[in-house]
Scaffold this active site. Structure first.
Site, mmCIF file in Angstrom:
data_model
loop_
_atom_site.group_PDB
_atom_site.id
_atom_site.type_symbol
_atom_site.label_atom_id
_atom_site.label_comp_id
_atom_site.label_asym_id
_atom_site.label_seq_id
_atom_site.Cartn_x
_atom_site.Cartn_y
_atom_site.Cartn_z
ATOM 1 N N GLU A 171 0.820 -1.216 0.000
ATOM 2 C CA GLU A 171 0.000 0.000 0.000
ATOM 3 C C GLU A 171 0.850 1.262 0.000
ATOM 4 O OE1 GLU A 171 -3.595 1.886 2.694
ATOM 5 O OE2 GLU A 171 -3.536 -0.264 2.308
ATOM 6 N N ASP B 49 -2.743 -2.959 3.013
ATOM 7 C CA ASP B 49 -3.179 -3.140 4.396
ATOM 8 C C ASP B 49 -4.299 -4.168 4.475
ATOM 9 O OD1 ASP B 49 -1.347 -1.346 5.282
ATOM 10 O OD2 ASP B 49 -2.748 0.279 5.669
ATOM 11 N N TYR C 41 -0.552 -3.310 13.765
ATOM 12 C CA TYR C 41 -1.401 -2.461 12.930
ATOM 13 C C TYR C 41 -2.379 -1.670 13.793
ATOM 14 C CZ TYR C 41 -4.474 -1.205 9.033
ATOM 15 O OH TYR C 41 -5.212 -0.533 8.102
#
Length: 766
Positions: A8, A103, A307
């Protein structure tokens, strides 16, 4: 042929390369090894086309041309990152397999799918799905790649969400803007959030404070003293409260009942993003956006947390071994002593307070990784400290208390005493070196109502239920009922997260539990958006609705489309989107319903009466500096801010700029009679005017002669300095700055001037 890996962002691409192909050659926009070519998307390379891509007539805003409902949505490249898109297209021709490494979530899935659709990539697709960027996790993820088809339903849900937002935002914003001749931004998430703020403000304004009285009794038994609160209906008559105080003061009393029970307080849940943002706002006054940016840096740059854009407070069985590794990695750091006191047996797959796979969707709770944190800046360190301490607390036992409840009777009046005696600190030792955290009950609500009755002590407490007691004193305290508090960013995030609790329908409430209004990844951007479109403003930490924001909600509700301001609509959408992602609902049927709703919005607005221009203006009087150095008084319009909203197109921004240029006299107003600061000469050909700083922007001294050049002080989430504006005008660009994309994500980029006639800056990502 090779395998093409599409991440990403550049940092993630480089992290992947370092983990699986460390000898890969760096070619600036991609890395290439013997087996893999790793490149990246830089966020959204592709977007949904503007209305004029379907018909030239949409270049002009006309309510009679609404609704705009494309049969098939067209895709267009982001002009600022089109070079990177070409790189991906060229690299794909050399590969026979593609790995989607964006992601692991709905938005990441959507970013990849747009690239795949636009470039018409036909290669088989595998999916990397990981929650942190440590080399071990990346290598493990690549050894367990999933087939891309397993995420087809998630792609459908992401696509439906994006296209539905386009339909509601584009049609709603154009309808209200053209009807009322004021730029009004409408969106599926931002509008109900604004309604929350509006309704809170109305409650505050309607509040009428009342006096009431509390009676406290003070009792002694041998060498023990304690306080009790009078039990009965709240006193509104001060004389009655004083008469009871006089009646009991100095009189003998008896203990009516005495109960003792042991209780436990378990550690607070692990952080999800919204909870982290709320607590960082409360403790450090960080905005939601700042917390997200810091967390993203800890994840991407430093790789010391997992994350962050997660909505879960739990982990799965697979995360338990990693939690133990992370605990070991904290040895030898500032947390060494706390690690030594940790009980590793407490964090196990049977501890459902921590490990609950059914409550983990895309990502588990935010955790520290096994990488040691070094070179963190002060604010990054503060946020990291919050995350680490919350993590460490899971390895400690509950805090133990003995709760004493005493009912004391004197002259037939009852007083209640609650004493919370600390037996063992347990997990609270983690915070022993910090200010005591506010007590919370099991539902997470602050115990405001119990605060006066309950006293926490660390020394032993007990009374003799049969012994004599004396009421040594009785005091009456006068108090006022308090209005609801204004939202700050922390409390607004909580309201956005729990908006579903206001809904009666159990199924809708359940659908909103995890998402509420917006997602953890977008809530910060929504709050910033409300500021940027002029709907709210900050007064210290308070979020205050502007007159424009008030009128927007009143017009929407007045048009008979209250659903657009209600959390219920988001609940319905989220429920359907979740079902689409699970393959139990049809995205086609969902979109048909959205199209009907967009049409209904337009129909309702079309027959609405136009609001007066003054209904959008505040009554704040501000001085406006004229070019002759004199001042005059004018009303400050709240319709002078850039929309910066995904639900309003770039065309809306251009329309807004043109409108704002017409009222440059207001924009360049000064708060005093001082002469405006001259920044540079106007870059418009043949103008020869001077650019000077006003209250909200930098405009030309020849605005009365028709010069429309203006640069607003706030651009892409940043307040520009005079030096940056001067560089922008004279050199056509700034140095590298930390800026914000339309999707709310941060990026290091330059601002460049794309239109010297109007002064429209745009991002240039290198």
């Amino acid at each position: 042929m090779k395998t093409l890996i599409i991440a990403e962002k550049p940092d993630m691409g480089r992290n992947i390369a370092a983990a699986i192909d460390p000898k890969a050659k760096n070619n600036r926009s991609y890395l290439e090894g013997e087996q893999y070519i790793i490149t990246w998307a830089i966020g959204h390379l592709i977007g949904l086309a503007e209305p004029d891509a379907y018909d030239d007539k949409y270049k002009k805003w006309n309510i009679n041309d609404l609704p705009i409902i494309p049969d098939n949505f067209k895709l267009v490249p982001n002009k600022n990152t089109v070079d990177q898109l070409k790189v991906i297209a060229d690299l794909a021709k050399r590969c026979n397999l593609v790995v989607n490494s964006c992601d692991a979530g709905r938005e990441g899935q959507y970013i990849f799918s747009l690239v795949q659709r636009y470039l018409m990539l036909s290669q088989p697709v595998k999916r990397l799905w990981i929650s942190d960027l440590t080399p071990e996790t990346i290598r493990k993820g690549f050894s367990e790649l999933k087939d891309g088809s397993e995420y087809e339903n998630l792609t459908k849900a992401a696509t439906a969400r994006s296209e539905a937002d386009w339909l509601i935002g584009m049609n709603g914003s154009r309808a209200f803007t053209t009807k009322h001749n004021v730029l009004l931004s409408v969106g599926r998430v931002q509008t109900p959030v604004l309604a929350l703020i509006y309704d809170r403000q109305k409650q505050i304004e309607a509040f009428s404070s009342l006096k009431f009285y509390e009676l406290e009794g003070y009792f002694t038994q041998e060498d023990i003293s304690y306080r009790g609160m009078w039990q009965g209906e709240r006193f509104t008559d001060g004389e009655k409260a004083n008469s009871i105080a006089t009646k009991v003061k100095g009189k003998p009393a008896r203990i009516n009942s005495y109960e003792v029970k042991e209780t436990k307080e378990f550690p607070f849940k692990l952080y999800d993003l919204t909870l982290l943002q709320r607590e960082a706002n409360g403790k450090y006054a960080f905005s939601a956006k700042k917390t997200l940016d810091l967390a993203q840096a800890l994840y991407e740059k430093h790789k010391v947390i997992s994350y962050p854009r997660t909505n879960s407070n739990y982990v799965t069985e697979q995360n338990i071994p990693d939690m133990h590794k992370s605990l070991n990695a904290l040895q030898g750091t500032a947390y060494h002593e706390l690690v030594q006191g940790a009980n590793r047996n407490l964090v196990n797959i049977n501890n459902k307070f921590i490990c609950n796979p059914s409550k983990v969707e895309d990502h588990h709770a935010i955790l520290p990784t096994n990488k040691k944190a070094t070179s963190l800046n002060p604010d990054e360190q503060k946020l990291y400290d919050l995350i680490v301490r919350r993590f460490l607390s899971q390895f400690y036992p509950p805090a133990f208390y003995k709760v004493h409840t005493v009912l004391t009777e004197v002259e037939n009046e009852i007083f209640k005493t609650t004493v919370k005696e600390l037996l063992s600190l347990g997990w609270k030792v983690i915070y022993a070196d910090q200010k005591k955290e506010k007590a919370k009950n099991q539902k997470g609500k602050e115990k405001d109502e119990e605060e006066d009755e309950e006293v926490e002590v660390s020394e032993p407490f007990s009374v003799n239920a049969q012994g004599e007691v004396q009421c040594s004193d009785a005091i009456v305290k006068e108090k006022d009922t308090q209005p609801p508090k204004h939202f700050n960013e922390g409390t607004l995030l909580k309201a956005m997260e729990s908006a579903g609790k206001q809904i009666e329908d159990d199924e809708l409430r359940d659908a909103m539990k995890d998402s509420g209004l917006g997602t953890p990844a977008t809530r910060a951007a929504t709050i910033e958006r409300l500021k940027n479109v002029g709907y709210v403003e900050m007064q210290g930490k308070k979020i205050q609705i502007t007159q424009k924001g008030r009128t927007a909600i009143e017009l929407i509700r007045g048009a008979g489309i209250e659903l657009l301001t209600s959390p219920e609509m988001t609940g319905q959408w989220e429920r359907r989107l979740n079902e689409i992602s699970r393959g139990t609902a049809s995205n086609d049927q969902f979109m048909e319903n959205v199209k009907k709703f967009a049409t209904r919005i337009v129909e309702k607005v079309r027959v609405q009466s136009r609001a007066s221009k003054t209904s959008f203006e505040s009554e704040t009087l501000t001085k406006v500096a004229t070019t002759k150095g004199r001042s005059k008084i004018t009303k400050q319009s709240s319709d002078t801010k850039s929309p910066n909203d995904k639900s309003v197109s770039n065309e809306t921004s251009r329309r807004s700029t043109a409108k704002k240029s017409k009222s440059l006299e207001e924009t360049t107003s000064e708060s005093s009679n001082a002469s405006p600061s001259i920044i540079a000469r106007c870059p418009r050909k043949g103008c020869n005017g001077l650019i000077f700083m006003g209250r909200k922007g930098y405009g030309c001294s020849k605005y009365k002669e028709g010069c429309k050049f203006v640069i607003w002080k706030e651009n892409f989430g940043r307040i520009l300095t005079d030096a940056q504006v001067k560089s922008l005008i004279e050199k056509g660009k700034t140095g590298k700055l930390k800026l914000e994309r339309e999707d709310g994500s941060s990026v290091d980029a330059r601002l460049i001037i794309v239109n010297a006639e109007a002064g429209e800056p745009t991002l240039k990502i290198e």
